[in-house]
Design a protein around this motif. Sequence first.
Motif, PDB file in Angstrom:
ATOM      1  N   TYR A  52       0.860  -1.180   0.000  1.00 31.62           N
ATOM      2  CA  TYR A  52       0.000   0.000   0.000  1.00 31.62           C
ATOM      3  C   TYR A  52       0.908   1.245   0.000  1.00 31.62           C
ATOM      4  O   TYR A  52       1.879   1.307   0.760  1.00 31.62           O
ATOM      5  N   THR A  53       0.580   2.191  -0.863  1.00 30.39           N
ATOM      6  CA  THR A  53       1.416   3.383  -1.004  1.00 30.39           C
ATOM      7  C   THR A  53       0.617   4.624  -0.633  1.00 30.39           C
ATOM      8  O   THR A  53      -0.516   4.810  -1.114  1.00 30.39           O
ATOM      9  N   TYR A  54       1.209   5.476   0.207  1.00 34.26           N
ATOM     10  CA  TYR A  54       0.576   6.719   0.646  1.00 34.26           C
ATOM     11  C   TYR A  54       1.500   7.887   0.318  1.00 34.26           C
ATOM     12  O   TYR A  54       2.704   7.836   0.606  1.00 34.26           O
ATOM     13  N   ARG A  55       0.926   8.922  -0.261  1.00 31.79           N
ATOM     14  CA  ARG A  55       1.738  10.097  -0.578  1.00 31.79           C
ATOM     15  C   ARG A  55       1.928  10.980   0.649  1.00 31.79           C
ATOM     16  O   ARG A  55       0.995  11.182   1.433  1.00 31.79           O
ATOM     17  N   ILE A  56       3.138  11.500   0.792  1.00 29.47           N
ATOM     18  CA  ILE A  56       3.447  12.477   1.834  1.00 29.47           C
ATOM     19  C   ILE A  56       3.745  13.792   1.131  1.00 29.47           C
ATOM     20  O   ILE A  56       4.738  13.895   0.389  1.00 29.47           O
ATOM     21  N   LEU A  57       2.869  14.789   1.346  1.00 23.70           N
ATOM     22  CA  LEU A  57       2.966  16.039   0.596  1.00 23.70           C
ATOM     23  C   LEU A  57       3.330  17.201   1.505  1.00 23.70           C
ATOM     24  O   LEU A  57       2.846  17.292   2.642  1.00 23.70           O
ATOM     25  N   PRO A  58       4.179  18.113   1.009  1.00 27.41           N
ATOM     26  CA  PRO A  58       4.458  19.341   1.767  1.00 27.41           C
ATOM     27  C   PRO A  58       3.414  20.406   1.433  1.00 27.41           C
ATOM     28  O   PRO A  58       2.947  20.500   0.306  1.00 27.41           O
ATOM     29  N   ASN A  59       3.033  21.217   2.446  1.00 27.53           N
ATOM     30  CA  ASN A  59       2.138  22.338   2.166  1.00 27.53           C
ATOM     31  C   ASN A  59       2.958  23.599   1.898  1.00 27.53           C
ATOM     32  O   ASN A  59       4.185  23.538   1.756  1.00 27.53           O
ATOM     33  N   GLU A  60       2.286  24.750   1.834  1.00 29.45           N
ATOM     34  CA  GLU A  60       2.992  25.994   1.519  1.00 29.45           C
ATOM     35  C   GLU A  60       4.039  26.343   2.579  1.00 29.45           C
ATOM     36  O   GLU A  60       5.012  27.020   2.294  1.00 29.45           O
ATOM     37  N   GLU A  61       3.805  25.894   3.815  1.00 29.30           N
ATOM     38  CA  GLU A  61       4.770  26.160   4.888  1.00 29.30           C
ATOM     39  C   GLU A  61       5.807  25.043   4.997  1.00 29.30           C
ATOM     40  O   GLU A  61       6.555  24.987   5.973  1.00 29.30           O
ATOM     41  N   ARG A  62       5.825  24.149   4.000  1.00 28.43           N
ATOM     42  CA  ARG A  62       6.764  23.032   3.929  1.00 28.43           C
ATOM     43  C   ARG A  62       6.558  22.025   5.054  1.00 28.43           C
ATOM     44  O   ARG A  62       7.462  21.258   5.389  1.00 28.43           O
ATOM     45  N   LYS A  63       5.343  22.028   5.637  1.00 26.83           N
ATOM     46  CA  LYS A  63       5.010  21.009   6.621  1.00 26.83           C
ATOM     47  C   LYS A  63       4.448  19.793   5.904  1.00 26.83           C
ATOM     48  O   LYS A  63       3.772  19.914   4.884  1.00 26.83           O
ATOM     49  N   LEU A  64       4.721  18.601   6.446  1.00 20.25           N
ATOM     50  CA  LEU A  64       4.407  17.347   5.769  1.00 20.25           C
ATOM     51  C   LEU A  64       3.165  16.691   6.338  1.00 20.25           C
ATOM     52  O   LEU A  64       2.936  16.706   7.564  1.00 20.25           O
ATOM     53  N   SER A  65       2.363  16.083   5.447  1.00 18.11           N
ATOM     54  CA  SER A  65       1.180  15.338   5.892  1.00 18.11           C
ATOM     55  C   SER A  65       0.992  14.121   5.004  1.00 18.11           C
ATOM     56  O   SER A  65       1.404  14.114   3.844  1.00 18.11           O
ATOM     57  N   VAL A  66       0.360  13.070   5.564  1.00 22.50           N
ATOM     58  CA  VAL A  66       0.124  11.820   4.847  1.00 22.50           C
ATOM     59  C   VAL A  66      -1.284  11.819   4.277  1.00 22.50           C
ATOM     60  O   VAL A  66      -2.249  12.156   4.983  1.00 22.50           O
ATOM     61  N   GLN A  67      -1.418  11.441   3.000  1.00 22.24           N
ATOM     62  CA  GLN A  67      -2.740  11.273   2.408  1.00 22.24           C
ATOM     63  C   GLN A  67      -3.245   9.879   2.770  1.00 22.24           C
ATOM     64  O   GLN A  67      -3.049   8.909   2.038  1.00 22.24           O
ATOM     65  N   ALA A  68      -3.887   9.766   3.926  1.00 18.64           N
ATOM     66  CA  ALA A  68      -4.362   8.477   4.428  1.00 18.64           C
ATOM     67  C   ALA A  68      -5.864   8.342   4.159  1.00 18.64           C
ATOM     68  O   ALA A  68      -6.419   9.033   3.315  1.00 18.64           O
ATOM     69  N   SER A  69      -6.523   7.450   4.905  1.00 13.32           N
ATOM     70  CA  SER A  69      -7.949   7.187   4.686  1.00 13.32           C
ATOM     71  C   SER A  69      -8.786   8.418   5.009  1.00 13.32           C
ATOM     72  O   SER A  69      -8.428   9.245   5.855  1.00 13.32           O
ATOM     73  N   GLU A  70      -9.919   8.520   4.315  1.00 11.39           N
ATOM     74  CA  GLU A  70     -10.835   9.627   4.580  1.00 11.39           C
ATOM     75  C   GLU A  70     -11.421   9.495   5.988  1.00 11.39           C
ATOM     76  O   GLU A  70     -11.602   8.392   6.497  1.00 11.39           O
ATOM     77  N   GLY A  71     -11.691  10.620   6.612  1.00 13.77           N
ATOM     78  CA  GLY A  71     -12.272  10.622   7.947  1.00 13.77           C
ATOM     79  C   GLY A  71     -11.260  10.700   9.060  1.00 13.77           C
ATOM     80  O   GLY A  71     -11.613  10.918  10.218  1.00 13.77           O
ATOM     81  N   VAL A  72      -9.968  10.486   8.707  1.00 13.48           N
ATOM     82  CA  VAL A  72      -8.909  10.582   9.716  1.00 13.48           C
ATOM     83  C   VAL A  72      -8.350  11.996   9.697  1.00 13.48           C
ATOM     84  O   VAL A  72      -8.004  12.518   8.629  1.00 13.48           O
ATOM     85  N   PRO A  73      -8.297  12.672  10.841  1.00  8.46           N
ATOM     86  CA  PRO A  73      -7.796  14.052  10.864  1.00  8.46           C
ATOM     87  C   PRO A  73      -6.380  14.132  10.289  1.00  8.46           C
ATOM     88  O   PRO A  73      -5.529  13.278  10.543  1.00  8.46           O
TER      89      PRO A  73
END
Length: 965
Positions: A52-73
């Motif tokens: 299973y592959t999940y993308r980790i994307l930086p936002n404009e402030e270069r902070k990182l977040s995981v694109q995981a399942s919907e409904g998870v904060p």
Amino acid sequence: MLSQPWYHGNITRSTAEDLLSKAARDGSFLLRDSESIQGAYALCVLYQNCVYTYRILPNEERKLSVQASEGVPIRFFVVLADLVEAYYSPNMGLVTHLQFPVQKEEEPEEEPDPVTYPPQLPPRNFSAVLPANDSKESHVGESRYPEQACASLTETYLQRLQHVDMTNLPEEHQKSIQDYFLNSLCIDAEQVQNGNPNLPHLKKLIMGICKHLNSEISRTLPTLEAFQRTLDQQLSPGIGRLRSQVSADSGQSISFRLEQLTKLLYSIEEKAKTAVFESVGYDAGHRRSLIPPITFEVKSESLGLTTKMFLKVDVESGKIFFKKSKDGPEDKFFVHNKILQLVKSQKVGKLVIVVETEKEKTIRKEFIFDDTKKREGFCQLLQQMKNKHSDKPEPDMITVFVGTWNMGNASPPHQIASWFQCKGQGKTRDDTTNHIPHDIYVIGTQEDPLGEKEWMDTLKNALRGTTNISFKQIAIQTLWNIRIVVLAKPEHENRISHIFSDSVKTGIANALGNKGAVGVSFMFNGTSFGFVNSHLTSGSEKKIRRNQNYVSILRFLNLGDKKLNPFDITHRFTHLFWLGDLNYRIDMPSTEAENIVTKIKQQQYQELLCRDQLTMERGEGKVFLHYDEEDITFAPTYRFERDTRERYAYTKAKATGTKYNLPSWCDRVLRKSYPLAHVSCQSYGCTNDIMSSDHSPVFATFEVGVASQFVSKQDPNSVSQGGIKFMNCIATLMTKSKTKFFIEYHSTCLEKFVKSSEGENQEHSDGSIKVRFGNQVELIPIISDPEYLLDQHILLCIKSTDCDESYGEGCVALRAAENSYTEFQVALTHHGEQTGSLTGGIQLRTSEGKQTEKLYDFIQVEKDDSGAQKGKALDQINKFGLTNASDITNPNYMGVGYKSGCVTDKGWSYSMPPRSSSGGGGGAAGHMGKDQTHGNMSPKRSGYDGNSVRSPTGKTSDNVGEDGL
């Protein structure tokens, strides 16, 4: 982050899957760079034998977040390590929480390749000695340049200095340079350590050496400026500015003033050349009489009788003369537009010429040439004649010269004309073609010691000497001593656009540029070209590293249309040519060295080519997948004794013992073209007389079909809209990823790329996934005229919905669907590996009209059914259920070459019905075929089948005779 064991950098998706499969524990994970978004990452997790592959994307402030399942904060992290630590906890939206990091596999340390130089002058002894360790006061603190490093640096440069011939230099200059390395180099190094990067002692040395240069520049520049003004038709205000900047201002640095002086000299040289060339009869770079008339002695067979005849080809006047004696009358001739077709037989030297008489009667005549090389020279001259006198505004075929040479860090000899005339060993050109220039010249060099300007001048002068043309520079790209140059005829300058160049380092730790690649790409009217010159890792035992070099280059060399992001360079171009010192060796023990040399002298190449590493690696699908290489009929091009081609220097004494470099075909030219695109190799060999390096230069020439920048002649208001339908598509993917897939369709004939709907997955026990795309996809081309549309291709990319990454790319030719609904099979590849296959159907709807005949249709080849190749197909073909398209040997050359004994895996096949025709016969199952290499067959039926003749102008005649010549 780089030190984290779970971070694997830019490894491929398939490599990540392999590593996780080996781990074989739920919760195993690793991180890699995203293949679809720069600066993003992919978190790969193993669960129940699926990845299973999940993308980790930086936002404009270069902070990182995981694109995981919907409904998870969504949670944001500043540091990647904190993100990974958090996802060790359950219920974070992943299929399972992270448990077992998969560590990066350590690559074996790579030794630097030894640099080979030509023989040098014997070393000289300096009276001076290295400074003693206590000759200077010690400095306290970390900023002090370490004495050991300083001594090492000084010793290195002094040793190099011993090999430099300075006998003709002034004694004061010799002493200044020697003194700098002995005493001042360490002081400059210390200053750099302390934050002063200006190297004051080096500047002092240069100023001392150049103390007379400033005054000389001030004295010389006004003279040169006056000379340039004389050559200029109009005085430019820029000249005055140049004088104020350079002549009057002696305070500028030496390097700046020399740069301006050099530019001025180059400008004078170019203006003088232009004036001289125009005065002696150049017209846009061409002499007015470029190709002299050539006469061929042939035999003619009629009614069982053989008679001698002479065929005289006058390219400039556009006529071919049929004569009974060499000096006989020239009253029987045909003009270029009455010569309908040439048909080459697979019988050695046989050629049929089909012409039209004044009474519009079509006649044919058979001739026998002394050998196939003479016949090929005749055909090329007639093709040149047809092209020269064509009424088409744009060419539909060009010829391309591709050359590669490892120069061995030695300057080239004065004469290198044989390289560009394809003289030497192998499949060479006949002397009758000496005066036929190619449209484009691409020259790749490795271990090139010359500067760009010097090498460019050398090439231009050599080509001017052999073709009487001043070729235009299109591009030049250099990485250390690896270089690629592209030159073109002056009339093509405005046809070439979208020029890009780039380089990739593959030396130690992929950081050194002593190994790597340079590349150039451009559009020639409507056809895209890519050229890659690479110098791969050396050493007989390092073939796996060479394979890795290849993958790195095709992944990271940034050429071509930037809109084609999902595709690497193997899919971005209609025609891709890969050349260079690829360094693949003959894989035999060193004890066989003498035996190898004996076989080379006896020209018994086949047994050696069976042990050629590149041939074996390609046969196993490990490298250069779906590329073509012409048969090798020349001796290994490495490793010769310099200044001779009679002996191979295959041993080298080293401190650790004798090192063997067995004679090998290191220098190669390969190509990869879109399906059904016309490309034919006319020559492939090496020179015999260029001996300054331990490598011989290699040449290859190609006849290539090109498309024009299309402008429809049809009324846009009355033209029906075109359509391209894809249906019943099924992708078979070798992956363990648990995700959904869709297809992206890309093409220059589309306004923008198109996405399909998601497919339905069906897993198989062999680890593959079959994806059915049930919905039909219709693409709307920007132009529906068949003259344009049948030359176009659709690039397909199978992408995942979880991370928008490609799982395989392929290509479909619209020409395949010219007549009716056509089923296709294409291999899917990604980063040089075969990742699956795609099957389906394609249907094409165009406006009224038909394609005009192409110049390359002028020459046809009569097939020999009895000569079909037999052999075992590659495992890669059957692995994904691909069928084999027919295999055709290159009809341009009927010499003896190496055959691998297996069917070529082209990566595509079509179920195309033969064209219907009133002439009958022929077609796909007939005895006629296009004059093309295997892997690029045309579905068109032959223009000539013994009953009907189709001329290049489209005229068909059923009245065929044999008399009248």
